[in-house]
Write a protein that holds these residues in place. Structure first.
Motif, PDB file in Angstrom:
ATOM      1  N   SER A 197      67.267 -11.899  33.884  1.00  0.00           N
ATOM      2  CA  SER A 197      66.308 -11.707  34.932  1.00  0.00           C
ATOM      3  C   SER A 197      65.477 -10.395  34.911  1.00  0.00           C
ATOM      4  O   SER A 197      66.160  -9.353  34.063  1.00  0.00           O
ATOM      5  CB  SER A 197      66.799 -11.804  36.206  1.00  0.00           C
ATOM      6  N   ARG A 245      73.112 -11.928  33.381  1.00  0.00           N
ATOM      7  CA  ARG A 245      73.955 -12.213  34.573  1.00  0.00           C
ATOM      8  C   ARG A 245      74.875 -11.054  34.937  1.00  0.00           C
ATOM      9  O   ARG A 245      75.165 -10.962  36.032  1.00  0.00           O
ATOM     10  CB  ARG A 245      74.655 -13.548  34.463  1.00  0.00           C
ATOM     11  N   THR A 271      64.040 -17.067  31.213  1.00  0.00           N
ATOM     12  CA  THR A 271      64.860 -16.345  32.129  1.00  0.00           C
ATOM     13  C   THR A 271      65.943 -17.298  32.781  1.00  0.00           C
ATOM     14  O   THR A 271      66.620 -17.022  33.938  1.00  0.00           O
ATOM     15  CB  THR A 271      63.973 -15.798  33.418  1.00  0.00           C
ATOM     16  N   ALA A 272      66.482 -18.099  31.864  1.00  0.00           N
ATOM     17  CA  ALA A 272      67.378 -18.961  32.209  1.00  0.00           C
ATOM     18  C   ALA A 272      69.017 -17.991  32.408  1.00  0.00           C
ATOM     19  O   ALA A 272      69.576 -18.380  33.334  1.00  0.00           O
ATOM     20  CB  ALA A 272      67.882 -19.879  31.123  1.00  0.00           C
ATOM     21  N   SER A 280      65.181  -8.961  41.768  1.00  0.00           N
ATOM     22  CA  SER A 280      65.298  -9.363  40.444  1.00  0.00           C
ATOM     23  C   SER A 280      64.321 -10.714  40.345  1.00  0.00           C
ATOM     24  O   SER A 280      64.478 -11.510  41.339  1.00  0.00           O
ATOM     25  CB  SER A 280      66.888  -9.788  40.129  1.00  0.00           C
ATOM     26  N   VAL A 281      63.660 -10.980  39.234  1.00  0.00           N
ATOM     27  CA  VAL A 281      62.835 -11.994  39.286  1.00  0.00           C
ATOM     28  C   VAL A 281      63.061 -12.766  37.902  1.00  0.00           C
ATOM     29  O   VAL A 281      63.261 -12.334  37.006  1.00  0.00           O
ATOM     30  CB  VAL A 281      61.375 -11.371  39.072  1.00  0.00           C
ATOM     31  N   ARG A 282      62.789 -14.170  38.140  1.00  0.00           N
ATOM     32  CA  ARG A 282      62.707 -15.216  37.220  1.00  0.00           C
ATOM     33  C   ARG A 282      61.725 -16.265  37.412  1.00  0.00           C
ATOM     34  O   ARG A 282      60.979 -16.292  38.312  1.00  0.00           O
ATOM     35  CB  ARG A 282      64.344 -15.713  37.336  1.00  0.00           C
ATOM     36  N   ALA A 283      61.671 -16.935  36.370  1.00  0.00           N
ATOM     37  CA  ALA A 283      60.611 -18.188  36.443  1.00  0.00           C
ATOM     38  C   ALA A 283      61.686 -19.286  36.712  1.00  0.00           C
ATOM     39  O   ALA A 283      62.566 -19.479  35.924  1.00  0.00           O
ATOM     40  CB  ALA A 283      59.827 -18.046  35.214  1.00  0.00           C
TER      41      ALA A 283
END
Lengths: 263, 263
Positions: free
Chosen positions: A257, A115, A253-254, B207-210
């Motif tokens: 990212s 982050r 990906t908590a 930026s990529v997350r699940a």
DNA sequence: TAGTGGTCTAGACCACCTT
DNA sequence: AGGTGGTCTAGACCACTAG
């Protein structure tokens, strides 16, 4: 380059220089520009490990003389290869073959950031390592012939001491003889490939999806089953385009990212 | 550039040419190389919309004469800007300002591809469009002052007739006056921004997350609640680095995946 | 001080596109 | 035929690094 290599030539090449594909005396015409031919010669020497990561190349003038072209033409070829991340140039020092420094490995091939925008070096723990016949899917990804053997690694990687990724790696057994026997592999695998096996990863294609954690992954990562994970599917290839590693990472990906630049 | 623009100057600029920031007669020294100064001049003219996407630039020789530098210096500057995707050069034709063709939009800014490797053009349906004060998060992403107004769009995009992405877009109201009033926006938004508002998107960071689908998303996309979705968080910026769009897309990646090249 | 890459110039010729 | 960008050369000078 297929045998039972494993030499450990991290520093000095000694005197057993690999073959230098002879001085070609380039001439213009064959449809290809001269600078492209210069690039091919240099690329070939990188592939053949005549010049290895960290090595310094001859100066522009020396290369120009050897290949019978002007210094400006060599310059264009070298700058093109800098743009491909194959070479690095430092004013006053020389032109160097790119190395897998920690920074470079992180920046090019590790694209999870926290982050705060910081990239953290992961710490890996190997869960399993086996050698077996390639599945059809593996043969497809690694362009292997039927019946080819692979080394399959399964590991967990932690970021900031927290298990955050589960990875499955598949390597052609022929290219990495004896790799599974080493119980502890370094964190920077691509540098290890280069130093121990003379195999240089030049680029990689990644495709990313969202998936649900299976029970094992959930347990390893400390999340609920079916929790969303980011799946990164990567095939790494050498300078000449041969695939040498297939890697599927599933990431929590908590807190991190995956980043990309567009345009 | 702030007023109530919306001119619709897709083709001819007519005769009302925007200001040309005068011919500076570059001279070497100020720490910056000449070619970098040439780039700055050209970049400034692109920012000021003196040259617009699709326009042809003067030839290398003309630019060189105007700026009092050599043709080779102009060439380096132009080639650098080609590498940034700002310009395109075609042998025998000239140097052009990059346009948002469908192909380019798909290739640069739409990175979901199907299992077959094909990129499909999405079809959008707008669910809501409102104009309101920016939240703190929005102000942060778009570098807006407290109290600034934004236009917020909510839409669903389908791939191959199947709802596959839910998107929330946030735009600075000041830059896009009247945008919300148009009930049907084109699929290629960035070309619309350029044609209607003179705002050129030059690049974007993603930026990529699940994440897990919330109930609304699940219903819109036809998946179970808490199903894994790929979240793509993108800020698009202009040539001079001003953020002009914040977009968060949540995608069902059962049949599509997000691609990236590394190295 | 010597050697390297970085910048800049000037000019030649080629390949391609338009007319 | 004329204009554009693409390639190639040759040479000058600058900036940085090293011994």
């Amino acid at each position: 380059m297929a045998g039972k290599a494993k030499s450990g030539n991290t520093a000095k090449p000694g005197k057993a220089k690999p073959k230098k594909t002879k001085a070609p005396r380039l001439k213009r015409a064959p449809g290809k520009p001269l600078y492209a031919q210069v690039e091919e010669v240099i690329r070939r020497r990188l592939i053949d490990n005549y010049w290895k990561p960290g090595d310094v190349l001859p100066s522009e003038f020396d290369l120009a003389r050897e290949l019978s072209v002007s210094q400006g033409t060599v310059r264009k070829a070298l700058n093109d290869m800098v743009a491909e991340n194959l070479l690095e140039r430092r004013q006053g020092r020389g032109t160097f073959v790119s190395e897998y420094t920690e920074r470079r490995a992180l920046f090019l091939y590790f694209n999870l950031i926290g982050r705060d925008g910081e990239r953290a070096m992961p710490v890996s723990r190997i869960l399993a390592c086996e050698q077996r016949s390639a599945t059809e899917h593996e043969r497809d990804r690694l362009q292997l012939a039927p019946g080819a053997a692979v080394i399959a690694l399964h590991r967990v990687r932690s970021l900031d001491d927290k298990p955050s990724m589960v990875e499955r790696l598949t390597l052609p057994q022929e290219l990495f003889p004896g790799l599974g026997e080493d119980p502890k592999l370094p964190e920077n695998l691509y540098r290890y490939f280069q130093g121990e096996y003379g195999i240089t990863v030049a680029k990689a294609g990644e495709s990313v999806r969202a998936v649900a954690a299976d029970p094992l992954e959930a347990q390893l990562l400390g999340v609920m089953p079916d929790a969303p994970l980011l799946e990164i599917d990567r095939v790494a290839v050498t300078i000449d385009g041969r695939p040498v590693e297939w890697r599927v990472s599933r990431c929590n990906t908590a807190n991190y990212s995956y980043v990309a630049e567009r345009g």
